[in-house]
Write an enzyme that holds these catalytic residues in place. Structure first.
Site, PDB file in Angstrom:
ATOM      1  N   SER A   7       0.552  -1.310   0.034  1.00  0.00           N
ATOM      2  CA  SER A   7      -0.140   0.146   0.005  1.00  0.00           C
ATOM      3  C   SER A   7       1.095   1.074   0.032  1.00  0.00           C
ATOM      4  O   SER A   7       1.693   1.483  -0.971  1.00  0.00           O
ATOM      5  CB  SER A   7      -0.909  -0.001   1.291  1.00  0.00           C
ATOM      6  OG  SER A   7      -1.872   0.987   1.182  1.00  0.00           O
ATOM      7  N   ASP A  53     -10.061  -3.730  -4.940  1.00  0.00           N
ATOM      8  CA  ASP A  53      -9.408  -2.791  -4.248  1.00  0.00           C
ATOM      9  C   ASP A  53      -9.289  -1.177  -5.167  1.00  0.00           C
ATOM     10  O   ASP A  53      -9.109  -1.569  -6.399  1.00  0.00           O
ATOM     11  CB  ASP A  53      -7.854  -3.229  -4.169  1.00  0.00           C
ATOM     12  CG  ASP A  53      -6.895  -2.021  -3.537  1.00  0.00           C
ATOM     13  OD1 ASP A  53      -7.399  -0.936  -2.977  1.00  0.00           O
ATOM     14  OD2 ASP A  53      -5.475  -2.430  -3.318  1.00  0.00           O
ATOM     15  N   HIS A  84      -8.169  -4.728  -0.514  1.00  0.00           N
ATOM     16  CA  HIS A  84      -6.840  -4.003   0.070  1.00  0.00           C
ATOM     17  C   HIS A  84      -6.563  -4.368   1.495  1.00  0.00           C
ATOM     18  O   HIS A  84      -7.501  -4.269   2.371  1.00  0.00           O
ATOM     19  CB  HIS A  84      -7.173  -2.636  -0.215  1.00  0.00           C
ATOM     20  CG  HIS A  84      -6.007  -1.858   0.295  1.00  0.00           C
ATOM     21  ND1 HIS A  84      -5.128  -1.520  -0.777  1.00  0.00           N
ATOM     22  CD2 HIS A  84      -5.495  -1.352   1.302  1.00  0.00           C
ATOM     23  CE1 HIS A  84      -4.168  -0.893  -0.125  1.00  0.00           C
ATOM     24  NE2 HIS A  84      -4.435  -0.576   1.122  1.00  0.00           N
TER      25      HIS A  84
END
Length: 308
Positions: free
Chosen positions: A151, A250, A280
């Protein structure tokens, strides 16, 4: 994904906490929830790197209790540049070390909004520079060090690789980007369909991503800075061999894959895989989840020189 799971996700996503007002509380909750409560069954120690007027903590995780020289994964954690730390990511790093048979060096970089862009990035860069230019610290060569992040950590890994090329102080051979944030616009005007398709109802919302970036950014001009949003880079040549893993549901899915395509078009070796039925943040789940086990297998194969 079946309709019952979608309904549950919609309910969980509805109460989207205002990250701008409550980021300190969220940090405490995440650390308390994720910090290991039992004695960890691995060798671990903490190291300090000198920054510009401050120390950068780095936690070292070995695959087992044998203190030998394993290849290294230099890990940058996620959390939107605002939350997350080496305590909340200790379980993730422990499992990553154990399943890949690599030493994991996790960087506890400074967080926004107390330390806005590029403070956290520079902590990651300085940690990388020390390991790559003094590889004997962990008993490995520079070629045995791989940069990895999830991320916001994937964003930082990509930015460190770009900065390393531009400054010429070292050059990573490999990088692993797990559902990375690579773009700067996550509004309805985004060119990426995943922002609209997955921007609500799947835990991480497009609004939350925008809020994180608003806390991280220093000035609006940063949005055009490739070290802030790697997709903004005009030149993506001479980048490391790259593995990108995205998640089907995501909002960041498409920008991660767009970055992979641009890296490929610039002559780099890139492997990409979209994890089906994944949200995610799935990489932080326990290894009993098939998506996590599959990620470990792909990472191992990539580190061994194979393709996914």
């Amino acid at each position: 994904m079946n309709r019952y799971m979608k309904a549950a996700l919609a309910a969980l996503s509805y109460a989207d906490i205002d990250i701008k007002k409550n980021y300190k509380l969220i940090r405490k909750i995440e650390t308390a929830a994720k910090k290991p409560r039992l004695k960890l069954m691995y060798q671990m120690w903490d190291h300090k790197i000198e920054g510009c007027g401050h120390e950068i903590p780095v936690r070292i995780f070995l695959p087992d209790k044998e203190r030998v020289a394993y290849p290294v994964l230099l890990f940058f954690h996620g959390g939107g540049w605002v939350t997350g730390n080496i305590d909340s990511y200790s379980k993730v790093c422990q499992e990553l070390a154990r399943h890949t048979r690599h030493t994991v060096a996790a960087v506890d970089y400074r967080l926004a909004p107390e330390h806005r862009f590029p403070a956290g990035l520079m902590d990651c860069y300085r940690a990388a520079r020390e390991l790559f230019t003094q590889p004997g610290l962990l008993g490995v060569t520079a070629g045995e060090i791989t940069i990895i992040g999830d991320s916001a950590g994937g964003n930082l890994a990509a930015a460190v690789s770009l900065m390393a090329r531009d400054r010429g102080e070292f050059q990573p051979r490999r990088q692993i980007l797990i559902y990375p944030a690579t773009a700067s616009d996550h509004s309805a005007a985004s060119p990426f369909a995943s922002i609209r398709e997955n921007g609500t109802g799947y835990l991480l919302t497009a609004k939350r991503v925008q809020d994180y970036m608003d806390l991280y950014i220093r000035t609006d001009s940063d949005r055009r800075d490739p070290y802030f949003a790697p997709l903004a880079a005009r030149d993506l040549s001479r980048q490391p061999d790259t593995l990108i893993i995205t998640a089907q549901y995501d909002p960041l899915r498409d920008e991660g894959e767009a970055y992979g395509r641009r890296l490929t078009a610039s002559g780099n070796r890139v492997e990409m895989y979209r994890m089906p039925d994944a949200l995610h943040g799935f990489f932080s789940l326990p290894p009993r989840f098939i998506q996590v086990r599959k990620s470990y297998a792909m990472i191992q194969h990539f580190l061994g020189g194979g393709s996914v």
